[in-house]
Design an enzyme around this catalytic site. Structure first.
Site, PDB file in Angstrom:
ATOM      1  N   ASP A 166      56.830  31.627 -18.348  1.00 18.29           N
ATOM      2  CA  ASP A 166      57.783  31.777 -19.461  1.00 18.29           C
ATOM      3  C   ASP A 166      57.094  32.245 -20.746  1.00 18.29           C
ATOM      4  O   ASP A 166      57.576  33.144 -21.435  1.00 18.29           O
ATOM      5  CB  ASP A 166      58.488  30.438 -19.747  1.00 18.29           C
ATOM      6  N   LYS A 223      62.173  22.194 -13.859  1.00 21.68           N
ATOM      7  CA  LYS A 223      60.800  22.660 -14.116  1.00 21.68           C
ATOM      8  C   LYS A 223      59.777  21.525 -14.172  1.00 21.68           C
ATOM      9  O   LYS A 223      58.642  21.690 -13.728  1.00 21.68           O
ATOM     10  CB  LYS A 223      60.750  23.498 -15.397  1.00 21.68           C
ATOM     11  N   SER A 232      72.383  32.832 -11.812  1.00 17.71           N
ATOM     12  CA  SER A 232      71.013  33.328 -12.037  1.00 17.71           C
ATOM     13  C   SER A 232      70.893  34.836 -11.799  1.00 17.71           C
ATOM     14  O   SER A 232      71.403  35.379 -10.810  1.00 17.71           O
ATOM     15  CB  SER A 232      70.033  32.598 -11.113  1.00 17.71           C
ATOM     16  N   ASN A 276      57.538  27.073 -13.589  1.00 23.24           N
ATOM     17  CA  ASN A 276      58.700  27.930 -13.306  1.00 23.24           C
ATOM     18  C   ASN A 276      58.443  28.862 -12.123  1.00 23.24           C
ATOM     19  O   ASN A 276      59.326  29.606 -11.717  1.00 23.24           O
ATOM     20  CB  ASN A 276      59.118  28.721 -14.554  1.00 23.24           C
ATOM     21  N   GLY A 309      62.117  22.099 -22.248  1.00 24.91           N
ATOM     22  CA  GLY A 309      61.251  22.793 -21.300  1.00 24.91           C
ATOM     23  C   GLY A 309      60.835  24.180 -21.766  1.00 24.91           C
ATOM     24  O   GLY A 309      59.659  24.548 -21.660  1.00 24.91           O
TER      25      GLY A 309
END
Ligand code: NDP
Length: 281
Positions: A103, A67, A16, A88, A131
């Site tokens: 998002d 999520k 990440s 998120n 998602g």
């Protein structure tokens, strides 16, 4: 000033970029924070989040595949998280978690602000109904796109997303086999993770016209097949998901700290590592 405590939860999560992005935002705004990456599966997420809260956790980002699970762990959620059916961003509110979804606004900010696209009335094709597709579809509609066609490998999921959006005259479900007959689109968004597994399904170049913007929500190697297809089809724009990633993080930072950081610096740093993966003219 006391340091606030944040994390990104996902599985896998070691890759990440969120800790790096938030470290930049922290330096830029002078807001001290500790930001860690916590690996959790759907089975272990609830316990891991509880332990994080007990240890003073103030807020968290949530990524694949957690999520939907995050939505279920929130005492209340924003309207956009409810519409997306996914969370998120988690904000600690007393003894509870408030859930949001940044998002969609992250994608719209990147396309309109950074790339200068006017989304209004754009005939749009959305590939995928997972998602990420759930997160971005309502925001694209709010940004004023024209008709939206959703195509997904599992057609039931495309149908369910279309039903959820509740605009039967503007939003339509189609099969991959229908693509050659659908004509040109002004905006094509790849929200599948197909390139991570068996590869991108065959896409006809007839989908792309002279002013089409093609956008892959992924970045790095995963975005290469779709962006290569877009360039071969002479798309006007071929854009990866780096900008969306930075913008959704900035929106999360604002929810946690009340300040929206400038994103150009974080974007430039990540772009340097992915230099070949964007063109915008
Ligand atoms: P999900 O697992 O929820 O959904 C995956 C989607 O990809 C589904 O629509 C699935 O179809 C489709 N798919 C998977 N494999 C194939 C295949 N071989 N052929 C055709 N379709 C396939 O993932 P997300 O929606 O969360 O993420 C999708 C992508 O978006 C990821 O690459 C992720 O990294 C990126 N993303 C980027 C963000 C950013 O900030 N830039 C934010 C969020 C996501 P089916 O329903 O049939 O399984």
């Amino acid at each position: 000033m006391s340091e606030s405590h944040h994390a990104v939860f996902g599985h896998p999560v070691a890759h990440s970029l969120s800790p790096r992005i938030h470290a930049r935002f922290s330096r830029q705004t002078g807001i001290a924070l500790r930001f860690e990456a916590i690996d959790a599966t759907p089975d272990t997420f609830a316990t891991a989040l509880e332990a994080f809260a007990a240890g003073g956790g103030d807020g968290a980002s949530v990524t694949l595949p957690l999520k939907e699970a995050a939505l279920a762990l929130c005492a209340d959620v924003s309207d956009r998280a409810r519409r997306a059916g996914a969370v998120n961003t988690l904000v600690r509110n007393g003894e509870h978690w408030h859930g949001d979804n940044t998002d969609g606004i992250g994608l719209v900010r990147d396309l309109t602000g950074r790339h200068g696209l006017d989304l209004r009335q754009r005939r749009t094709l959305l590939l995928g109904a997972g998602g990420a597709a759930h997160g971005v579809a309502p925001a694209l509609i709010d940004a004023g796109i024209g008709d939206l066609f959703i195509v997904n490998r599992t057609s039931d999921r495309a149908d369910a997303l279309v039903d959820k959006l509740g605009l039967p005259r503007r939003v339509h479900s189609r099969y991959f086999e229908d693509l050659p007959a659908l004509g040109e689109f002004d905006l094509i968004i790849n929200a599948t993770s197909a390139a991570r597994s068996s590869g991108l399904p065959t896409l006809p170049t007839s989908l792309v016209g002279a002013r089409t913007a093609c956008v892959d929500l992924s970045y790095g190697e995963v975005a290469i097949p779709f962006l290569a297809w877009a360039r071969a089809a002479h798309a006007h724009h071929a854009i990866d998901g780096i900008g969306m990633l930075v913008e959704q993080a900035a929106e999360a930072f604002k929810l946690w700290h009340g300040v929206r950081p400038y994103t150009d610096e974080a974007y430039a740093a990540l772009r340097e590592r992915n230099a070949l993966l964007v063109t915008a003219d």
